[in-house]
Design an enzyme around this catalytic site. Structure first.
Site, PDB file in Angstrom:
ATOM      1  N   ASP A 155      -5.381   1.485   9.152  1.00 43.34           N
ATOM      2  CA  ASP A 155      -5.243   2.330   7.966  1.00 43.34           C
ATOM      3  C   ASP A 155      -5.822   3.737   8.142  1.00 43.34           C
ATOM      4  OD1 ASP A 155      -4.458  -0.188   7.076  1.00 43.34           O
ATOM      5  OD2 ASP A 155      -6.274  -0.526   5.907  1.00 43.34           O
ATOM      6  N   ASP A 174       0.789  -1.235   0.000  1.00 44.09           N
ATOM      7  CA  ASP A 174       0.000   0.000   0.000  1.00 44.09           C
ATOM      8  C   ASP A 174       0.825   1.292   0.000  1.00 44.09           C
ATOM      9  OD1 ASP A 174      -1.795  -2.020   0.555  1.00 44.09           O
ATOM     10  OD2 ASP A 174      -2.300  -1.303   2.553  1.00 44.09           O
TER      11      ASP A 174
END
Length: 454
Positions: A163, A38
């Site tokens: 996140d 990511d």
């Protein structure tokens, strides 16, 4: 600089020369060595773009996560910087998971998830802060973790809490964070803080429905032309024809926020990219007020070709994309300054890296490779589908889906298509960016482009 970060940087310096460059991208960002996933902390700081990313420098499979770091003035040429975060505290000992960045008082702040596996095998995920005065070296707060699962509503599963994406609104700092509801649906919570150090859970920002996946990873809240947007990556969003064929997909949700209740009121949902490899997009607003997005050019459960081949690197990022809303439709296009730097390719013959575009409305079939090993893409004028087909590649890329994922497509009419080709990837931008398809490929032979009409 602590011992864990020094060790990582020394390893990178010693081993980056061992990477096999055969499939290493020229136009897309990749790490000097090791595994990446990511994008994290995509931020504009002191007139430069900074890109952090999930990083395991010691191998080419996912491992205990660090934060890699690079910066760029033009989104094409990147300077690798020292590793920013390493899992070296009791609150992040099993990984510095994904997060984001924000600028406050000319300091660069990071918010990230600390991943903790306890001796009994249970998992905890907590939110932590770090800051930097020079944009390179980061200090973790002594008050970490700043948010724990105990601060969440009881209806949420605290072991899936990760996140955080930071943003500022009306003098208050917020973070949207992914959680899982006990009803097994993806959920976004909203955290708030007056100073980036003291946090509380403000609300359940948005709760998903059964068909929308069991976990919404990497949420990102932003506004385009006054419209509230939530980008995220649902795990197991229900397949619907050509949509959500990847078991882990990426979507953009639009609507409006009731800021009194701090609740996102959903209007529309659309898959962001219809290719094989697009996950965990993150955006930043630059000095010109443009919203730029970048994503991991891979997805979970896919065959890891460069790992199998021992090339000592794995995965890359997509090309950065400028986002706009036109008549309620998300438009993704390469920033003009970036596009103007890319080489222009011919539609036939030997291919290196670069871009070409054209009108495919009468149908078009391209094959890149040779007659025994190629990737096919084009427009089926009968089915009205722009597609990418990986079924003819010798280096077979499989997924964890129960259905075939060799061919991915999007249904459109009268397509104008721009193609960006790199060493091991293809990105298609359809009708000015109303749709996109992003896929990787690994050719064992020649790179010739063959074209047929119809």
């Amino acid at each position: 600089m602590n011992e864990s970060i020094s060790k990582a940087n020394e390893f990178i310096a010693q081993h980056q020369g061992e990477v096999d460059p055969l499939y290493k991208p020229e136009l897309h960002f990749s790490a000097p060595v090791g595994w990446i996933n990511d994008p994290n902390g995509f931020v504009y700081f002191r007139d430069e773009y900074h890109l952090f990313y999930q990083y395991y420098p010691y191998g080419t499979q996912w491992g205990p996560m660090h934060w890699g770091h690079a910066k760029s003035k033009d989104l094409l040429h990147w300077e690798h910087l020292p590793v920013a975060l390493a899992p070296d505290q009791d609150y992040d000992k099993d990984g510095c998971f994904s997060g984001s960045a924000i600028v406050k008082d000319d300091k660069l702040w990071l918010m990230y998830t600390g991943h903790i596996v306890d001796p009994d095998g249970s998992v905890r995920q907590v939110q932590n802060m770090a800051y930097s005065t020079d944009g390179i070296h980061f200090e973790k707060l002594t008050s970490n973790p700043v948010v724990t699962g105990e601060m969440l509503p009881a209806e949420l599963i605290a072991s899936d809490f990760r996140d955080p994406k930071l943003f500022e609104k009306d003098g208050m700092y917020y973070a949207v964070v992914a959680t899982r509801h006990r009803e097994e649906v993806g959920t976004i919570v909203l955290l708030e803080s007056p100073d980036l150090m003291t946090w509380k859970c403000a609300s359940i920002f948005l709760k998903g429905e059964k068909h929308q996946g069991i976990m919404w990873e990497c949420p990102d809240y932003f506004e385009l032309d006054g419209v509230s947007c939530l980008a995220m990556s649902p795990m197991r969003y229900q397949k619907d024809g050509l949509d959500y064929a990847n078991i882990n997909s990426s979507v953009i949700m639009t609507g409006r926020v009731d800021w009194d209740q701090k609740i996102f009121q959903l209007d529309t949902v659309k898959e962001i990219d219809h290719g094989h490899d697009f996950y965990a997009p993150q955006t930043v607003e630059n000095a010109a007020g443009e919203r730029i997005m970048i994503a991991w050019m891979q997805t979970w459960g896919r065959t890891n070709i460069t790992d199998q081949l021992g090339h000592k690197w794995a995965c890359a990022m997509t090309m950065p994309r400028k986002l706009q809303l036109k008549d309620g439709v998300l438009i993704q296009a390469l920033p003009t300054s970036l596009f103007e730097q890319l080489p222009v390719l011919s539609e036939q013959g030997a291919v290196t890296v670069g871009t070409f575009q054209g009108d495919w409305s009468n149908g078009k079939v391209f094959r890149l490779g040779d007659e025994h090993d190629y990737i096919e893409f084009g427009y089926d004028a009968v089915a009205k589908e722009v597609y990418i087909d990986r079924s003819h590649l010798k280096q077979v890329i499989q997924g964890e889906e129960a259905w075939s994922i060799e061919r991915r497509a999007v249904r459109v009419i009268a397509p104008e298509v721009m193609v960006v080709l790199d060493t091991n990837s293809i990105e298609l931008f359809v009708n000015g960016g109303q749709d996109s398809l992003t896929s990787t490929y690994f050719l064992s032979g020649e790179r010739n482009l063959m074209t047929n009409e119809g």
